[in-house]
Design a protein around this motif. Structure first.
Motif, PDB file in Angstrom:
ATOM      1  N   ALA A  20       0.833  -1.205   0.000  1.00  0.00           N
ATOM      2  CA  ALA A  20       0.000   0.000   0.000  1.00  0.00           C
ATOM      3  C   ALA A  20       0.869   1.257   0.000  1.00  0.00           C
ATOM      4  O   ALA A  20       0.546   2.239  -0.682  1.00  0.00           O
ATOM      5  N   LEU A  21       1.976   1.241   0.748  1.00  0.00           N
ATOM      6  CA  LEU A  21       2.873   2.391   0.756  1.00  0.00           C
ATOM      7  C   LEU A  21       3.540   2.603  -0.605  1.00  0.00           C
ATOM      8  O   LEU A  21       3.703   3.741  -1.054  1.00  0.00           O
ATOM      9  N   VAL A  22       3.920   1.520  -1.255  1.00  0.00           N
ATOM     10  CA  VAL A  22       4.533   1.635  -2.583  1.00  0.00           C
ATOM     11  C   VAL A  22       3.532   2.248  -3.569  1.00  0.00           C
ATOM     12  O   VAL A  22       3.870   3.166  -4.326  1.00  0.00           O
ATOM     13  N   VAL A  23       2.300   1.776  -3.523  1.00  0.00           N
ATOM     14  CA  VAL A  23       1.277   2.288  -4.447  1.00  0.00           C
ATOM     15  C   VAL A  23       0.986   3.756  -4.152  1.00  0.00           C
ATOM     16  O   VAL A  23       0.911   4.583  -5.065  1.00  0.00           O
ATOM     17  N   ALA A  24       0.826   4.107  -2.860  1.00  0.00           N
ATOM     18  CA  ALA A  24       0.540   5.499  -2.502  1.00  0.00           C
ATOM     19  C   ALA A  24       1.694   6.416  -2.893  1.00  0.00           C
ATOM     20  O   ALA A  24       1.472   7.522  -3.409  1.00  0.00           O
ATOM     21  N   GLY A  25       2.909   5.975  -2.674  1.00  0.00           N
ATOM     22  CA  GLY A  25       4.071   6.772  -3.049  1.00  0.00           C
ATOM     23  C   GLY A  25       4.165   6.981  -4.548  1.00  0.00           C
ATOM     24  O   GLY A  25       4.436   8.089  -5.027  1.00  0.00           O
ATOM     25  N   LEU A  26       3.938   5.910  -5.309  1.00  0.00           N
ATOM     26  CA  LEU A  26       3.988   6.022  -6.773  1.00  0.00           C
ATOM     27  C   LEU A  26       2.919   6.962  -7.299  1.00  0.00           C
ATOM     28  O   LEU A  26       3.188   7.800  -8.167  1.00  0.00           O
ATOM     29  N   LEU A  27       1.702   6.837  -6.784  1.00  0.00           N
ATOM     30  CA  LEU A  27       0.619   7.712  -7.244  1.00  0.00           C
ATOM     31  C   LEU A  27       0.913   9.171  -6.927  1.00  0.00           C
ATOM     32  O   LEU A  27       0.673  10.065  -7.752  1.00  0.00           O
ATOM     33  N   THR A  28       1.428   9.429  -5.740  1.00  0.00           N
ATOM     34  CA  THR A  28       1.737  10.801  -5.351  1.00  0.00           C
ATOM     35  C   THR A  28       2.840  11.383  -6.232  1.00  0.00           C
ATOM     36  O   THR A  28       2.722  12.507  -6.741  1.00  0.00           O
ATOM     37  N   VAL A  29       3.898  10.628  -6.411  1.00  0.00           N
ATOM     38  CA  VAL A  29       5.027  11.118  -7.220  1.00  0.00           C
ATOM     39  C   VAL A  29       4.597  11.337  -8.663  1.00  0.00           C
ATOM     40  O   VAL A  29       4.853  12.399  -9.253  1.00  0.00           O
ATOM     41  N   LEU A  30       3.949  10.352  -9.265  1.00  0.00           N
ATOM     42  CA  LEU A  30       3.586  10.460 -10.679  1.00  0.00           C
ATOM     43  C   LEU A  30       2.562  11.558 -10.922  1.00  0.00           C
ATOM     44  O   LEU A  30       2.650  12.281 -11.928  1.00  0.00           O
ATOM     45  N   ASP A  31       1.597  11.723 -10.028  1.00  0.00           N
ATOM     46  CA  ASP A  31       0.577  12.751 -10.205  1.00  0.00           C
ATOM     47  C   ASP A  31       1.191  14.147 -10.152  1.00  0.00           C
ATOM     48  O   ASP A  31       0.982  14.971 -11.052  1.00  0.00           O
TER      49      ASP A  31
END
Length: 159
Positions: A20-31
């Motif tokens: 969940a942390l990996v997904v949240a981090g990726l979404l935040t960075v990419l957005d």
């Protein structure tokens, strides 16, 4: 993975939280990176998008790193548990008991597991209650003498 690790709730919580942390981090960075890049290219970038976007990207990268570390930790835990295997207890051989001294008479007073007679129990309870009463009276006498007044020692309100 071993059966013990498959049934370990903390292991699965660690794995799920890490993903969940990996997904949240990726979404935040990419957005925020996409927004910042698009606004900088077309010339409509504001300070909020540029400087705020950088902060959000740093936060997303920290979440991404923590999640990646958690995933690596779960993988390492799985490898170590598979290498060690499940703990197995070795069977212990119990020697048979030998009763050689059955023909000897055992004195009842020397036996450690001999039950106490009801008279002994009653006498012991009387001695304990007499000792408790003596302690109470001596405590009252010392309190009366040390406090300087009987009203203070007996908790009586004096007006």
């Amino acid at each position: 993975m071993t059966r013990v690790l498959n049934r370990s709730i903390p292991f699965w919580i660690l794995l799920a939280a890490s993903i969940a942390l990996v997904v949240a981090g990726l979404l935040t960075v990419l957005d925020h990176l996409g927004t910042m890049t698009a606004t900088l290219k077309d010339g409509s970038a504001t300070g909020l998008e540029v400087y705020g976007g950088q902060s959000w990207i740093v936060l997303g990268a920290a979440l991404l790193g923590a999640g990646a570390l958690g995933v690596l930790l779960t993988l390492a835990l799985a490898v170590v548990s598979s290498l060690l295997g499940a703990a197995t207890a070795k069977p212990v051989e119990i020697a048979p008991l030998v009763f050689d001294d059955l023909d000897q008479d055992v004195d009842r007073e020397e036996a450690p597991d001999a039950p106490a007679a009801p008279q002994e129990i009653a006498q012991e309870q009387q001695q304990n209650s007499a000792a408790a009463e003596a302690d109470e009276t001596s405590a009252e006498e010392t309190q009366n003498g040390s406090s300087g007044s009987t009203a203070t020692a007996t908790k009586i309100n004096v007006k």
